[in-house]
Write a protein that holds these residues in place. Structure first.
Motif, short mmCIF file in Angstrom:
data_model
loop_
_atom_site.label_atom_id
_atom_site.label_comp_id
_atom_site.label_asym_id
_atom_site.label_seq_id
_atom_site.Cartn_x
_atom_site.Cartn_y
_atom_site.Cartn_z
N ASN A 1 0.81 -1.21 0.00
CA ASN A 1 0.00 0.00 0.00
C ASN A 1 0.85 1.27 0.00
O ASN A 1 0.40 2.32 -0.45
CB ASN A 1 -0.92 0.00 1.23
CG ASN A 1 -1.95 1.10 1.20
OD1 ASN A 1 -2.81 1.15 0.33
ND2 ASN A 1 -1.87 2.01 2.16
N ALA A 2 2.09 1.16 0.49
CA ALA A 2 2.97 2.34 0.61
C ALA A 2 3.76 2.63 -0.65
O ALA A 2 4.42 3.67 -0.74
CB ALA A 2 3.92 2.15 1.78
N VAL A 3 3.73 1.73 -1.65
CA VAL A 3 4.58 1.88 -2.83
C VAL A 3 3.78 2.46 -4.00
O VAL A 3 2.82 1.83 -4.46
CB VAL A 3 5.20 0.52 -3.23
CG1 VAL A 3 5.98 0.65 -4.53
CG2 VAL A 3 6.11 0.02 -2.12
N PRO A 4 4.15 3.62 -4.50
CA PRO A 4 3.47 4.19 -5.67
C PRO A 4 3.59 3.24 -6.86
O PRO A 4 4.63 2.60 -7.07
CB PRO A 4 4.24 5.49 -5.94
CG PRO A 4 4.88 5.84 -4.63
CD PRO A 4 5.20 4.52 -3.99
N GLY A 5 2.52 3.12 -7.62
CA GLY A 5 2.53 2.23 -8.77
C GLY A 5 2.02 0.84 -8.46
O GLY A 5 1.84 0.03 -9.38
N LEU A 6 1.81 0.54 -7.18
CA LEU A 6 1.19 -0.71 -6.78
C LEU A 6 -0.19 -0.42 -6.19
O LEU A 6 -0.34 0.53 -5.41
CB LEU A 6 2.03 -1.45 -5.72
CG LEU A 6 3.43 -1.91 -6.12
CD1 LEU A 6 4.06 -2.68 -4.96
CD2 LEU A 6 3.40 -2.78 -7.36
N LYS A 7 -1.16 -1.23 -6.55
CA LYS A 7 -2.50 -1.08 -6.00
C LYS A 7 -2.98 -2.42 -5.46
O LYS A 7 -3.13 -3.38 -6.21
CB LYS A 7 -3.48 -0.58 -7.06
CG LYS A 7 -4.90 -0.36 -6.51
CD LYS A 7 -5.86 0.16 -7.56
CE LYS A 7 -7.24 0.37 -6.97
NZ LYS A 7 -8.21 0.87 -7.99
N LEU A 8 -3.18 -2.47 -4.15
CA LEU A 8 -3.70 -3.68 -3.51
C LEU A 8 -5.20 -3.74 -3.78
O LEU A 8 -5.97 -2.88 -3.33
CB LEU A 8 -3.41 -3.66 -2.01
CG LEU A 8 -3.82 -4.89 -1.21
CD1 LEU A 8 -3.21 -6.16 -1.80
CD2 LEU A 8 -3.42 -4.73 0.25
N VAL A 9 -5.61 -4.77 -4.52
CA VAL A 9 -6.99 -4.88 -4.98
C VAL A 9 -7.81 -5.83 -4.12
O VAL A 9 -8.97 -5.54 -3.79
CB VAL A 9 -7.01 -5.35 -6.45
CG1 VAL A 9 -8.44 -5.63 -6.91
CG2 VAL A 9 -6.35 -4.33 -7.36
N ALA A 10 -7.23 -6.98 -3.77
CA ALA A 10 -8.02 -8.00 -3.09
C ALA A 10 -7.14 -8.88 -2.22
O ALA A 10 -5.94 -9.01 -2.44
CB ALA A 10 -8.76 -8.87 -4.12
N ILE A 11 -7.78 -9.49 -1.22
CA ILE A 11 -7.15 -10.46 -0.33
C ILE A 11 -8.08 -11.66 -0.24
O ILE A 11 -9.31 -11.50 -0.17
CB ILE A 11 -6.90 -9.87 1.06
CG1 ILE A 11 -5.80 -8.81 1.00
CG2 ILE A 11 -6.54 -10.95 2.08
CD1 ILE A 11 -5.55 -8.08 2.31
N SER A 12 -7.51 -12.85 -0.25
CA SER A 12 -8.34 -14.03 -0.03
C SER A 12 -8.32 -14.39 1.44
O SER A 12 -7.26 -14.43 2.08
CB SER A 12 -7.85 -15.22 -0.87
OG SER A 12 -6.63 -15.72 -0.40
N SER A 13 -9.50 -14.63 2.00
CA SER A 13 -9.61 -14.97 3.42
C SER A 13 -10.98 -15.55 3.69
O SER A 13 -11.97 -15.15 3.06
CB SER A 13 -9.38 -13.73 4.29
OG SER A 13 -9.62 -14.02 5.65
#
Length: 347
Positions: free
Chosen positions: A25-37
């Motif tokens: 989440n802190a890195v520009p250019g990366l987007k956390l979209v989903a988590i499996s749980s």
């Protein structure tokens, strides 16, 4: 592929909640979209905007995810990575890479066939003390290194109910902290010629090894890697002796504790380790004593490099072939501990 890399994480245990989700989440250019749980409520308590998939397979099947991160129990790494690579995803696997070298070789073959990036999260290449040691050794101030100790000690006398401390495959301290110390050893000196490992269960009720002592042989250099769950007093992190002097450093890099406390990588003093090392070096006929300030650590450099590798063709920060070397030493160490003998390695 767009200029933003869309990421999905399998599972929401300690590693995801503490490391992977906040760092991505802190890195520009990366987007956390989903988590499996299986526990969407737990995920949404921390990340209300994320989509939650009920199974890893559901997340892997999504067409909007470019990179799948696998910080699941060690015995599941191989099967889940095969599924993700086969589905055309880039893959990051948490350490240790796999359970054994056979699985590691197989994953590398799958990644080559899919022409996708496969990397392993050896995040402790980007800690303050190790970066400082790398710089110190490169300077040559200690001369030829003859003795190197790397400790990862904690005080956790109670056995917790989690897979890392259970009796399952890939559990125990050698597979948990051993990969960190072995990866750093290889980064500094390459693969050793010999390895000897002693492992034991020391805590009341322990189900897996919670103490290990490894000795790696590099010609006349001896490297000691040690970890214990029953060290209450802060112990030296590094002890290095060479033909021109010595260096010692106490304390553990602060990034993990900061993440556990809810601090995020954009904090002002992120990665700053204020516990300086001590350097004792011969200057002519007298010994000079000085303190060594640490380089600044930053776990996010790993994920920034992953972004650049996938989007811009930059080098993979931890290629699977390098993680394979760690697996070779983990496996040789298990053999050494089981048979109580020195193992000679053939590279």
């Amino acid at each position: 592929m767009s200029s933003t890399l869309k990421v999905g994480i399998l599972g929401y245990g300690y590693a995801t909640a503490t490391f992977h989700a906040p760092l991505i989440n802190a890195v520009p250019g990366l987007k956390l979209v989903a988590i499996s749980s299986s526990n969407a409520t737990k995920v949404h308590a921390d990340w209300p905007q994320l989509q939650v998939c009920s199974t890893p397979e559901e997340l892997i099947a999504r067409t909007d995810i470019d990179l799948v991160v696998i910080p699941t129990p060690n015995e599941t790494h191989h099967a889940l990575a095969v599924k993700a690579l086969t589905a055309g995803k880039h893959v990051v696997v948490d350490k240790p890479f796999t359970l054994d070298t056979a699985e590691a070789h197989d994953l590398i073959a799958h990644a080559d066939a899919a022409q996708k990036l496969l990397s392993v999260f050896h995040n402790r290449r980007w800690v303050a003390d190790f970066l400082t040691v790398q710089k110190l050794l490169a300077s040559g101030q200690l001369g030829r290194i003859t003795h190197f100790e790397s400790h990862f000690d904690r005080f956790r006398p109670e056995v917790r109910q989690r897979w890392r401390e259970g009796a399952g495959l890939g559990s125990g301290l050698w597979y948990d902290l051993g990969p960190h110390l072995l990866d750093q050893a290889i980064c500094l000196f390459g693969m050793p010629q010999t390895i000897y490992v002693d492992r034991v269960l020391q805590r009341d009720g322990a189900l897996a090894d919670d103490w290990f002592h490894a000795v790696l042989g590099y010609g006349e250099l001896r490297m000691i890697l040690h970890a214990s769950m029953l060290v209450a007093h802060e112990s030296p992190r590094f002890i290095i002796h060479g033909t021109k002097g010595s260096y010692t450093k106490e304390g553990i890099d602060p990034q993990e504790d900061a993440l556990k406390a809810g601090v995020r990588p954009d904090a002002k003093d992120w990665g700053v380790d204020e516990t300086m090392g001590r350097l004792d070096v011969m200057r002519g006929t007298w010994m000079q004593h000085s303190q060594v300030a640490n380089e600044r650590g930053d776990y996010t450099r790993y994920y920034a490099a992953i972004r650049d590798a996938i989007l811009h063709g930059a080098p993979n920060p931890v290629p699977a072939t390098e993680a394979l070397q760690v697996m070779q030493l983990l496996e040789a160490g298990m053999l050494s501990a089981r048979e109580g003998r020195l193992i000679r390695l053939h590279h």
